[in-house]
Design a protein around this motif. Structure first.
Motif, mmCIF file in Angstrom:
data_model
loop_
_atom_site.group_PDB
_atom_site.id
_atom_site.type_symbol
_atom_site.label_atom_id
_atom_site.label_comp_id
_atom_site.label_asym_id
_atom_site.label_seq_id
_atom_site.Cartn_x
_atom_site.Cartn_y
_atom_site.Cartn_z
ATOM 1 N N ALA A 70 1.141 -1.188 0.053
ATOM 2 C CA ALA A 70 0.048 -0.080 0.064
ATOM 3 C C ALA A 70 0.800 1.232 0.252
ATOM 4 N N ASN A 71 1.904 1.608 0.654
ATOM 5 C CA ASN A 71 2.964 2.457 1.527
ATOM 6 C C ASN A 71 3.695 2.375 -0.515
ATOM 7 N N VAL A 72 3.719 1.592 -0.969
ATOM 8 C CA VAL A 72 4.998 1.636 -2.315
ATOM 9 C C VAL A 72 3.489 2.267 -3.418
ATOM 10 N N ALA A 73 2.289 1.871 -3.274
ATOM 11 C CA ALA A 73 1.561 2.116 -4.513
ATOM 12 C C ALA A 73 0.956 3.729 -4.203
ATOM 13 N N VAL A 76 8.932 -10.385 -4.764
ATOM 14 C CA VAL A 76 9.661 -9.321 -5.576
ATOM 15 C C VAL A 76 8.324 -9.218 -6.556
ATOM 16 N N PHE A 77 8.298 -9.709 -7.164
ATOM 17 C CA PHE A 77 7.608 -9.841 -8.638
ATOM 18 C C PHE A 77 6.056 -9.416 -7.467
ATOM 19 N N LEU A 78 5.487 -9.559 -6.615
ATOM 20 C CA LEU A 78 3.943 -8.688 -5.941
ATOM 21 C C LEU A 78 4.219 -7.324 -5.909
ATOM 22 N N SER A 79 5.858 -6.513 -5.111
ATOM 23 C CA SER A 79 6.067 -5.256 -4.891
ATOM 24 C C SER A 79 6.481 -4.647 -6.250
ATOM 25 N N CYS A 88 3.158 -3.891 -7.572
ATOM 26 C CA CYS A 88 2.711 -3.162 -7.168
ATOM 27 C C CYS A 88 3.504 -1.944 -7.584
ATOM 28 N N GLY A 89 4.401 -1.770 -7.246
ATOM 29 C CA GLY A 89 4.642 -0.274 -8.283
ATOM 30 C C GLY A 89 4.142 0.106 -9.263
#
Lengths: 114, 884
Positions: free
Chosen positions: B369-372, B454-457, B460-461
Motif C-alpha cells: 500500500a505504501n509503495v502504491a 519481488v514480483f508482488l512489489s 504494486c509499483g
C-alpha cells in the motif's frame, strides 16, 4: 494524384527486392521505378521506403554502398545479395501461390487454367 | 589498465559508429529530397514551389529517422540504457522518495521472505519421506504422555490385525548413550528400529542395505546401521565401512548400511548407531511388568483411507487392548491417538507459525500500500513532465516504458536490500528461536518466496506508477492539475485507512504478547537461580552397569566438587525446576496410611524428585514445617520424603503432615514425611504449579540406576571461574565422560525463549507496520496540504486564523486515523482469540493493553499529521495565493 493503395509491410519488402533485382540503385530510384512500373498505382513514401531498406539490409538480403548518381551526386546504392536473391525467389513463389488462391476464391481465374 | 583502455576504445568506436550511421542516414534522406526537387524542377515548377512541395511530400524527417533507427536489431537496448539513466537522475533529484520506496520494499520483501523461510517447513514443505501425507503416528495417549506410544505387549496384536494401514513399524522411544570402543573412542547415541521402519518411510540407505528380516529377530546377528554423520566424522566416508566390525559397548557389531545424509527420524531425535529392534514376541508379554518394551509406532495409511476412518477401524483393537493390557485405574485416561506425521512433528508450533505468517503478510500488505501510495504521489507530481514529454513527441509506449523502467529499478533495488535484510533477519530468528522449533536449523532463504515477494512489489509499483501514464489525457494534464487528481486522492486515503487498520491489529497483538511476556518474566519462581549451575554427566551404561558403580561415581564427584573453593552447596537430584521431570505419578497413585485411597485418576499430576539434603540449600527453597533431610539420613536407609505446601494442603488439609506415611504406586516402601517445603514453579513457566514430593536420595545402590542423576552446584564465585575446576575434577574421575554445565539462569531463560521469540517477532512486525503506515499518512496529509495551498491562502485572506488552518489540515488526518483505528480495533478484537493459547495471565481482550496500543497509534499518527499541518499553517497568504 492517383489514389495510392495501402501496402502491407511484407509487400513493400518484395517490391523492393524485385526492383533491385534489375541492378543496384539508390532509394529514390527504387521508389520512382515502383511508381512507374505500377503505372502510378503504387507509391511508396520515404516513411516506409527507408525503414524497409534498412530492415532488409540488417537482414542481409541487400547491401549498400556509396556511389555517384546519374547527375554525379553522392548517393547510397542498394543491391541484392545472394541470400536476397534466394529470398526473392521464395517470396515470389509464395506470392504466386497466394494470389492464385485468392483469385480462385474470388472467381477471377477460370478453373480450367488453374 | 589494459582492459580499461580496451573498453574505452570499444565505447569510443561504438559512439563513432552511431554518429556515422546517423550522418549517413541524414545524407541519404537529404539526397532523396533533392532528387524530388530536381524532378519537380524538370517538370517545370518554380524553384520555390518545387522545394515546398518536395518537403511536404517527404513528411516528418525526424519520424523516419527514428523508424530507420528502430529497424536495427537490439536498438531498444540503447533506449533502456537511456531510460535507466533518466530514472537514476530522477531518483537522485528526489532522494526522500527513492529511499522511502526502497526501504518500504526492502522491509516488506525481507520480513516476508525470512518468516516464510522459517514457517514453510513447519506448515507447507513436505516431509522428507515418500508420500509423507500418508504416514501417521499411531498409539495410545494419556494426560502425562501426549505423544502416541505403544508397548511390545500389544504392538504385534495391532500390527497383525489392523486393516487401515499398508504397514506399521516401530522404533525405540529414546536414544541411549552408547560407547564406540575403538582406537578413537566416542560416546554416541544408539537407537533401535525394526526392519520395516525404513521401507515404511520410503528411505533406503545411501550405502549398503537395510536390516534383513532374519537380523531383526531375538538373538539374531549383531548388525548396525550408522548415520551419515558418523560415517563422515569417524570413518572419513570410507565405503569399506560396509561389512566392517565396530565395537559398540564392548561388543562387535557388523555395519550393514549408512543412512542418507538428510535422513531425519520422524520423532526428530538423532542417533548415530541403529540396532535392529529384534523384539521377542513371546517375551514381550512378560517383559516390563507385562507391558513389554515401550516404542513409537508409525504407519502408512492405505490409499484413500483418511485418519478419521483409520481411527474408526482401529477402535476395536484399541478397546481390546484397553481391556486386556491397561490396568483398570488408567483406562479412563487412555485414548487412541492417530495423527499425521506433520502434526506430530510440528503441532505445538503450528499456531505460532500461522500467526507469524499472518502478521508478516500484514506487513507486506502495508508495504505494498505504501509503495502504491508513494508511486501515485510521484506520478501525480510528474503529470506535467509527462505531458510535456508527450507533446514533444515521445510516444505513449515510450512513456510507459520509462515508467516501467523506474518501477523495475526501484523493485530491484528493494529486492536486493530486502534479500540482504532477509538473510540478516533469518540469522536473528535462529538466534532468538527456542530449541523446540522443528527444522529451524535447516531453514535457508527460500528463493521461491523471494521471487514471489519481488514480483508482488513489482506489480504494486508498476500498477500504481502506470495509472497516470495510462489514463491522463495529454492536453488536460498540460493545462490543469487539481481536477483529475481528486479521485486518486480518495484511493490514497483509503490505502492509508487500510494501513492504519492493519497496523492497529499488529500493534494490539504484539502489545498482548508483550504484556504476557512481562508476566512470565516477572513471576516468582520460589527458588534462587543466580550463581547456581547444573552438571550433567551421562555415564555410559555398559561401563557403569550397576547402581553401585553409578552411585560410587556420583558420590566421589560430590565430594570432589565440595572441596572446590567458593562452593556453598552441592546437591544431587534428577532434575531442576521450573522444567524437568514430568513425574510419572498422579495424585491417585499416592496412598496415605490410615486414609482411604483417592479415586483413581483424580487429583492431577504430582512431580517427584529424588534429592540429597543439600538440594533445598542449593536452590534456597525454605522448609516451612518440620525439618530438612540431614546428611546422616542418607546412610540410615530410612525412606523419607519432603512434600511441597501444595501437596500438604491437598493431602492433609488442616492436619499436621509431619510424621505421616505415604506410599507411592509400584513401590512397596512407606515414606515418612519429614517436612513441608515452600512451593516452587515446577510445571514450566506458564503452566500451573504441580504438587511435589521430594524423596530422599539415600546411599542405597538400588535407587541410583533409575533416573540419570543431575548435580546442582551453588557457588559464590562466578560460573566462569568455577566451571573449569568442575570439569577438571570430573575428568580426574573419568576422562572420557562428556560433562554438560548450564547455569540455572540459562535454563530458566530458555524456557522463556518461545514467548520471547513470539513477542520479539510480532513486536518487530508491528513496529515496521506502524512505521510504514505513519509514512503513508504523512505523505497523504502533506500532499493534501500542498494541494490546498491556494485554498489556504484564500481562506486566510478572508480572515481564517492560523489555528483554523491547522484544524482544517489536521482534521483531515484525524478523520483517517479515527476511521482506520476503529476498523483496526474491531479487527483486532475479532482476531485476538487466536492468540489466546499464547497468552499468560492476560486475557485476549485485556482493556488496558488495547488502550495502550490505541494510544500509541493515535499519538504517532497525530504527530505524522501535525508536521505537514503546521507547515501549512505557516504559509504566507500572499505566497499561497501566487502558488502555481
Amino acid at each position: 494524384m492517383p489514389t495510392s493503395t495501402d501496402l502491407l509491410q511484407g509487400t513493400v519488402d518484395v517490391l523492393i527486392l524485385q526492383t533491385l533485382a534489375a541492378g543496384p540503385m539508390h532509394g529514390w530510384a527504387v521508389a520512382q521505378r515502383i511508381q512507374l512500373v505500377s503505372k502510378d498505382v503504387l507509391q511508396i513514401g520515404q516513411g516506409s521506403l527507408y525503414p524497409a531498406l534498412h530492415r532488409l539490409e540488417y537482414k542481409g538480403w541487400i547491401q549498400s554502398d556509396w556511389g555517384n548518381s546519374e547527375n554525379n551526386r553522392r548517393a547510397k546504392f542498394y543491391e541484392l545479395t545472394e541470400t536476397g536473391r534466394k529470398q526473392l525467389e521464395t517470396e515470389l513463389e509464395t506470392w504466386t501461390r497466394l494470389s492464385e488462391a485468392i483469385g480462385l476464391v474470388l472467381g477471377r481465374i477460370p478453373e480450367a487454367t488453374a | 589498465m589494459k582492459d580499461t583502455l580496451k573498453r574505452l576504445r570499444f565505447l569510443l568506436r561504438q559512439t563513432l559508429m552511431r554518429r556515422r550511421r546517423q550522418s549517413e542516414l541524414d545524407e541519404e534522406l537529404q539526397f532523396h529530397v533533392e532528387q524530388t526537387i530536381e524532378a519537380k524542377l524538370a517538370a517545370g515548377m518554380s524553384a520555390e514551389e518545387a522545394r515546398r512541395l518536395a518537403l511536404i511530400e517527404f513528411g516528418g524527417m525526424e519520424r523516419t529517422r527514428e523508424e530507420c533507427h528502430e529497424q536495427r536489431p537490439g536498438w531498444w537496448m540503447g533506449t533502456v540504457a537511456q531510460d535507466v539513466r533518466y530514472a537514476l537522475r530522477g531518483f537522485r533529484r528526489n532522494p526522500v522518495f527513492t529511499v522511502a520506496v526502497i526501504a518500504t520494499l526492502a522491509l516488506g520483501i525481507g520480513a516476508t521472505t525470512a518468516v516464510f523461510s522459517v514457517v514453510d517447513r513447519i506448515l507447507f514443505r513436505s516431509l522428507p519421506y515418500a508420500e509423507d501425507d500418508r504416514i501417521v503416528s499411531v498409539g495410545l495417549v494419556h494426560s502425562l504422555e501426549t505423544q502416541e506410544f505403544m508397548v511390545g505387549g500389544f504392538f504385534f496384536d495391532w500390527r497383525d490385525n489392523q486393516k487401515p494401514f499398508g504397514a506399521m513399524a516401530s522404533q525405540g522411544t529414546m536414544p541411549h548413550a552408547c560407547d564406540l570402543v575403538e582406537n578413537n573412542p566416542a560416546q554416541l547415541d544408539c537407537l533401535n528400529f525394526d526392519a520395516g521402519f525404513l521401507p515404511l518411510l520410503g528411505i533406503s540407505p545411501v550405502l549398503g542395505r537395510n536390516f534383513l528380516p532374519e537380523e531383526d529377530r531375538p538373538n539374531g546377528p549383531r548388525v548396525v546401521l550408522i548415520s551419515y554423520g558418523l560415517w563422515q566424522g569417524h570413518y572419513n566416508l570410507d565405503p569399506a565401512i560396509i561389512g566392517r566390525l565396530i565395537d559398540v559397548d564392548g561388543n562387535p557389531a557388523r555395519v550393514v548400511g549408512v543412512l542418507p545424509k538428510d535422513f531425519q527420524f520422524p520423532t526428530l531425535q538423532s542417533a548415530d548407531v541403529i540396532f535392529p529392534f529384534a523384539l521377542d514376541r513371546a517375551a514381550q508379554a512378560t517383559a516390563n511388568g507385562g507391558f513389554g518394551t515401550p516404542m513409537r509406532v508409525f504407519a502408512r495409511l492405505k490409499p484413500g483411507v483418511s485418519i478419521t476412518q483409520a481411527k474408526e477401524e482401529m477402535e476395536p483393537l484399541f478397546a481390546h487392548t484397553l481391556d486386556t493390557v491397561v490396568p483398570p485405574v488408567l483406562r479412563k485416561d487412555m485414548h487412541l491417538g492417530i495423527r499425521s506425521l506433520r502434526d506430530r512433528e510440528t503441532q505445538d508450533m503450528q499456531l505460532t507459525a500461522w500467526i507469524l505468517l499472518g502478521s508478516v503478510l500484514a506487513v507486506l500488505l502495508i508495504a505494498c500500500a505504501n509503495v502504491a501510495s508513494l508511486m501515485m504521489a510521484r506520478s501525480e507530481a510528474r503529470e506535467r513532465e509527462l505531458a510535456v514529454r508527450s507533446a514533444l513527441g515521445a510516444s505513449r509506449a515510450r512513456l510507459i516504458r520509462q515508467t516501467l523502467t523506474e518501477a523495475t529499478l526501484l523493485s530491484l533495488a528493494g529486492a536486493v536490500v530486502g534479500l540482504a535484510l532477509a538473510e540478516g533477519l533469518l540469522r536473528v530468528f535462529l538466534d532468538l528461536a527456542p530449541t523446540g522449533i522443528p527444522f529451524l536449523q535447516r531453514a535457508g532463504l527460500d528463493l521461491r518466496i523471494a521471487c514471489f515477494t519481488v514480483f508482488l512489489s513489482l506489480v504494486c509499483g508498476v500498477l500504481f506508477g502506470l495509472l497516470p501514464a495510462l489514463q491522463t489525457p495529454r492536453v488536460v494534464a498540460l493545462a490543469a492539475r487539481a481536477a483529475k487528481s481528486r479521485k486518486r486522492t480518495v484511493l490514497r486515503r483509503s490505502l492509508v485507512v487500510g494501513q492504519i487498520a492493519v497496523s492497529m491489529v499488529l500493534l494490539s497483538g504484539s502489545a498482548l504478547l508483550l504484556k504476557s511476556f512481562q508476566n512470565i518474566e516477572g513471576q516468582r519462581l520460589g527458588m534462587q537461580t543466580g550463581g547456581v549451575f547444573t552438571v550433567q554427566i551421562p555415564l555410559p551404561s555398559f561401563r557403569y552397569n550397576t547402581g553401585q558403580k553409578q552411585m560410587d561415581f556420583y558420590l566421589q564427584a560430590e565430594a570432589a566438587l565440595r572441596r572446590l573453593p567458593g562452593i556453598r552447596a552441592v546437591a544431587i537430584s534428577d532434575s531442576v525446576p521450573p522444567g524437568g521431570w514430568q513425574g510419572d505419578y498422579r495424585y491417585s497413585d499416592l496412598a496415605v496410611s490410615g486414609k482411604p485411597h483417592p479415586a483413581p485418576g483424580t487429583g492431577g499430576q504430582v512431580d517427584t524428585r529424588s534429592v540429597t539434603p543439600d538440594y533445598f540449600k542449593a536452590l534456597n527453597i525454605p522448609v516451612v514445617r518440620g525439618r530438612n533431610f540431614r546428611e546422616e539420613d542418607r546412610h540410615s536407609g530410612e525412606s523419607l520424603v519432603i512434600i511441597s505446601r501444595l501437596l500438604a494442603d491437598l493431602m492433609f488439609p488442616g492436619e499436621d503432615p509431619i510424621g505421616k506415611r505415604i506410599q507411592a504406586a509400584r513401590d512397596p516402601r512407606w515414606h515418612t514425611v519429614e517436612g513441608v517445603a515452600e512451593n516452587v514453579k515446577n510445571g514450566g513457566l506458564v503452566e500451573p504449579d504441580n504438587p511435589e514430593m521430594y524423596f530422599l536420595r539415600s546411599n542405597v545402590a538400588d535407587y541410583w540406576g533409575e533416573r540419570a542423576p543431575l548435580m546442582i552446584v551453588d557457588s559464590v564465585l562466578s560460573p566462569k571461574a568455577t566451571v573449569p575446576w568442575v570439569r577438571s575434577q570430573i575428568a580426574q574421575l573419568d576422562p572420557t565422560v562428556p560433562v554438560t554445565v548450564q547455569t540455572l539462569n540459562e535454563q530458566v531463560s530458555k524456557l522463556a525463549d518461545r514467548p520471547r521469540f513470539e513477542t520479539a517477532l510480532l513486536g518487530f512486525f508491528a513496529f515496521c507496520g506502524l512505521l510504514m503506515a505513519v509514512i503513508g499518512l504523512y505523505g497523504v496529509i502533506a500532499f493534501v496540504a500542498a494541494q490546498r495551498t491556494q485554498e489556504i491562502g484564500v481562506r486566510m485572506a478572508l480572515g481564517a486564523t492560523r489555528m483554523d488552518i491547522l484544524r482544517l489540515i489536521a482534521g483531515e488526518g484525524l478523520r483517517l486515523i479515527v476511521l482506520g483505528g476503529t476498523l483496526g480495533l474491531g479487527a483486532a478484537l475479532g482476531t485476538a482469540r487466536l492468540l489466546k493459547s499464547l497468552l499468560y495471565n492476560v486475557g485476549p481482550h485485556d482493556p488496558g493493553t488495547y488502550a495502550a496500543a490505541t494510544l500509541l497509534l493515535a499519538l504517532v499518527a497525530l504527530a505524522a499529521t501535525l508536521i505537514p499541518a503546521r507547515a501549512a499553517m505557516k504559509v504566507e497568504p500572499v505566497e499561497a495565493l501566487r502558488y502555481e
